[in-house]
Scaffold this active site. Structure first.
Site, short mmCIF file in Angstrom:
data_model
loop_
_atom_site.label_atom_id
_atom_site.label_comp_id
_atom_site.label_asym_id
_atom_site.label_seq_id
_atom_site.Cartn_x
_atom_site.Cartn_y
_atom_site.Cartn_z
N ASP A 196 0.82 -1.20 0.00
CA ASP A 196 0.00 0.00 0.00
C ASP A 196 0.86 1.27 0.00
OD1 ASP A 196 -2.92 0.91 0.62
OD2 ASP A 196 -1.72 2.04 2.05
N GLU A 259 1.64 -0.24 -4.93
CA GLU A 259 0.71 0.86 -5.20
C GLU A 259 1.53 2.14 -5.11
OE1 GLU A 259 -3.49 2.77 -3.64
OE2 GLU A 259 -1.83 2.48 -2.27
C1 GLC Z 1 -4.31 3.03 -0.43
C2 GLC Z 1 -5.58 2.25 -0.27
C3 GLC Z 1 -6.64 3.16 0.27
C4 GLC Z 1 -6.17 3.70 1.61
C5 GLC Z 1 -4.80 4.35 1.50
C6 GLC Z 1 -4.21 4.60 2.85
O1 GLC Z 1 -4.43 4.04 -1.38
O2 GLC Z 1 -5.96 1.66 -1.49
O3 GLC Z 1 -7.87 2.51 0.39
O4 GLC Z 1 -7.10 4.63 2.08
O5 GLC Z 1 -3.89 3.54 0.80
O6 GLC Z 1 -3.75 3.39 3.42
#
Ligand code: GLC
Ligand code: CA
Length: 501
Positions: A196, A259
């Site tokens: 994440d 991500e």
């Molecule tokens: C990522 C997740 C999202 C979350 C953020 C903070 O973007 O996909 O849902 O709010 O991280 O952890």
């Protein structure tokens, strides 16, 4: 034990279809109105029959749910609402029995403010050395990125909600502790991790202010987030050190999907350590051939290999496909996502053509993302769509889907579900690489996959000529363009096809 192996064409994930399960909304088995791990296990046949290779679970760790589980209070346990570690073991085994790999979601950038570390190991977090915010950084969902610790009054950094204090990834003990958590899950048999928000792991060590944004002012809903260029508050130049620590914790054979909210051109330092990164530029591109072509080309050339792209058109953070690309283009969006080279992530419900529902009442997510998280519709004739028991109160209501639920769509050859299944089956035959066709009408996106296949999509809202391209394998609208017939000379709006040359 069942184990992955390298095929002659590369690692298992190279062209994998990964199905994203949002656990709270997938299947409830104990009538509390929230999805759970036994529910996921019970529905794995749906995922396997779709033809997916792997399942990614959004977080299921103990969490006060300030951010839908992305506020983790213990990296090495399961939230009771989702079940137990025993249920997790059973789910991993059930996935492997069906030939599905399992990816956990790891949130390394921050913990929940209720994680015991915040009280017991405050040194692991990022603190202001002033009696107030250290600088002008803003949190991802708006507002200052600094808040006072309710217990001590000291100000800490949070890149997201105040309930999510940022860990200090320049510290060895943080790297070791999170690395230990990854190994905990590896030993239980998981096959990889979605990492994440890793562009937030390291910030400017001098914590300088972010400079003002250039260009026109942002839309009102992003007013404060859009006012700064976030070049100091994330993506520090030494990011590779932190990522190296994550990689070292799991070894080379574990899939790490990043991500990373950066343009593809800036992904190289990430791709040096993670296997692939989401191509968010395509998700954010308007449904328009030229813009999509630019985004695809950028993602395929991130200073890494083509196999390092993880395509994603939809997830729990964004309006669902009908709401973003328009209901008329949803079938073409499926064709696009499933015929690009590299791994692709499919968000639960997309295979039904599910649209956004109403926001939660009361809202569960302050950033307004409840609408994208309504329960999976298994059977439109069952109470709550089959998500939970008749008398139960689902945490978000089940909503209708145009083509019906899984049970309804299974029996219809022209359903969205049938399109997904057929395309996932067909993508196995696609050759490597992607080459755009240049000589096409405005609004038409066309590309060759290997020597044998062509994909053509009309993104405009009028009929357009399509380049001659062999025999239809699967079209978005099979009644008009049946498989086995010559590729059509014209495509209506929202239509597309995959053809065999
Ligand atoms: C990522 C997740 C999202 C979350 C953020 C903070 O973007 O996909 O849902 O709010 O991280 O952890
Ligand atoms: Ca439940």
């Amino acid at each position: 034990m069942w184990r992955m192996s390298e095929s002659p064409t590369g690692p298992w994930w190279r062209d994998a279809v990964v199905y994203q399960v949002y656990p709270r909304s997938f299947q409830d088995t104990n009538g509390d109105g929230e999805g759970d791990l036994p529910g996921i296990a019970a529905r794995l046949d749906h995922v396997a029959q779709l033809g997916a290779d792997a399942v990614w679970l959004s977080p299921v760790y103990p969490s006060p749910m300030a951010d839908g589980g992305y506020d983790v209070a213990d990296y090495e346990d399961i939230d009771p609402r989702f079940g137990t570690l025993h249920d997790a073991d059973a789910l991993i085994a059930a996935a492997h029995e069906r030939g599905l790999r399992l990816l956990m979601d790891v949130v390394p950038c921050h913990t929940s403010i209720e994680h015991p570390w915040f009280a017991e190991h405050p040194e692991r977090y990022v603190w202001s050395d002033r009696d107030g915010p250290q600088n002008n950084w803003i949190a991802s969902f708006g507002g200052a990125a600094w808040s006072p610790d309710p217990r001590t009054g000291r100000w800490y950094l949070h890149s997201f909600y105040p309930e999510q204090p940022d860990l200090d990834w320049r510290r060895e003990d943080v790297r070791a502790a999170v690395g230990q958590a990854l190994r905990f899950w590896l030993e239980r048999g998981v096959d990889g991790f979605r990492l994440d928000a890793i562009d937030r792991l390291l910030k400017d060590p001098q914590r300088r202010d972010d400079p003002p944004a250039e260009g026109p002012p942002p839309p009102p809903e992003h007013a404060d987030v859009g006012t700064l260029r976030q070049v100091m508050s994330r993506n520090a130049p030494d990011i590779g050190d932190a990522l190296h620590a994550l990689r070292a914790a799991v070894g080379d054979d574990t899939l790490l999907v990043g991500e990373v909210y950066l343009p593809a051109a800036q992904l190289a330092p990430y791709l040096a350590h993670v296997d692939c990164a989401f191509a968010f530029e395509l998700l954010h591109a308007p449904w328009e051939a030229a813009a999509m072509r630019t985004a695809i080309a950028a993602a395929l050339d991130p200073g890494g290999a083509a196999g390092q792209v993880a395509w994603v058109l939809s997830n729990h953070d964004f309006p669902r496909l009908p709401d973003r690309v328009g209901a008329d283009n949803v079938r073409a969006a499926a064709l696009l996502a499933l015929t690009l080279p590299g791994a692709v992530f499919v968000y639960q419900g997309d295979e039904l053509g599910m649209a956004d529902g109403p926001g939660g009442e009361p809202p569960r997510d302050r950033a307004g993302r409840d609408a994208h998280r309504h329960p999976m519709l298994w059977d439109e004739t069952a109470p709550h769509g089959g998500f939970t028991a008749a008398g139960a109160e689902p945490w978000l209501p089940a909503i209708a889907v145009d083509g019906g639920g899984v049970a309804q769509q299974l029996s219809r050859p022209d359903s969205m579900l049938a399109l997904y299944r057929d395309l996932i089956a067909a993508r196995r035959a696609l050759g490597p690489g992607l080459e755009f066709l240049d000589d096409v009408a405005d609004g038409v996106l066309a590309y060759r996959r290997g020597p044998d296949h062509v994909v053509v999509i009309n993104t405009s809202n009028v009929p357009r000529p399509a380049p001659a391209a062999g025999v239809v394998v699967r079209a978005t609208h099979a009644k008009r363009h049946p498989a086995g017939t010559p590729s059509p000379p014209r495509l209506g709006p929202g239509e597309g096809f995959l053809a065999n040359l």
